[in-house]
Design an enzyme around this catalytic site. Sequence first.
Site, PDB file in Angstrom:
ATOM      1  CG  HIS A  59      -5.389  24.987 -68.465  1.00 23.14           C
ATOM      2  ND1 HIS A  59      -5.930  24.956 -69.725  1.00 23.14           N
ATOM      3  CD2 HIS A  59      -6.439  25.065 -67.592  1.00 23.14           C
ATOM      4  CE1 HIS A  59      -7.259  25.001 -69.639  1.00 23.14           C
ATOM      5  NE2 HIS A  59      -7.583  25.077 -68.358  1.00 23.14           N
ATOM      6  CD  GLU A  61      -1.537  22.358 -71.249  1.00 26.78           C
ATOM      7  OE1 GLU A  61      -1.965  22.561 -70.102  1.00 26.78           O
ATOM      8  OE2 GLU A  61      -2.209  21.827 -72.144  1.00 26.78           O
ATOM      9  CB  CYS A  89      -7.421  24.196 -74.057  1.00 21.54           C
ATOM     10  SG  CYS A  89      -6.585  25.502 -73.130  1.00 21.54           S
ATOM     11  CB  CYS A  92      -2.454  25.598 -73.351  1.00 20.33           C
ATOM     12  SG  CYS A  92      -3.051  25.691 -71.645  1.00 20.33           S
TER      13      CYS A  92
HETATM   14 ZN   LIG Z   1      -5.084  24.690 -71.552  1.00 18.37          ZN
END
Ligand SMILES: [Zn+2]
Length: 151
Positions: A59, A61, A89, A92
């Site tokens: 991801h 992040e 999410c 993260c």
């Molecule tokens: Zn995430």
Amino acid sequence: MFAMEVDTSDLYFMEEALKEASKAAAIDEVPIGVVIVCDNQIIARAHNLTERLTDCTAHAEMQSITIAQDHIGGKYLNRCTLYVTLEPCAMCAGALFWAQLGRLVYGASDPKRGYSVHTPSLLHPKTIVKKGILEDTCSKIVKDFFYAKRI
Ligand SMILES: [Zn+2]
């Protein structure tokens, strides 16, 4: 005239996060982008790369945290603001806890996978959160991406 509630620098940096999201869309990745800002300077940029890297943890992040920590030479991002186009999410948010992020600014909420839906306390207690910056644009880029996938 009303005082602007939205900080112009928040708008500027969210635009930069949106540029990262567009880079993801251009390579057929779910368009989510991040910039991390420290002392008013961008120290990390990243976009979602889960398909390209065949890594569900790639991801935006997660990548940006690694880049920022490398830049700073330390593992704490307590003086940094992370701008992300979509609400992080749980994975993260957990990583941002460990990084002790100073401030989180996100554009669109994610009612399905966003950390705040189930566990708002995942973030570090000192992390300041601001949401809804350029929300419509941040939401539209993801919706357009999935819409294009269906046709
Ligand atoms: Zn995430």
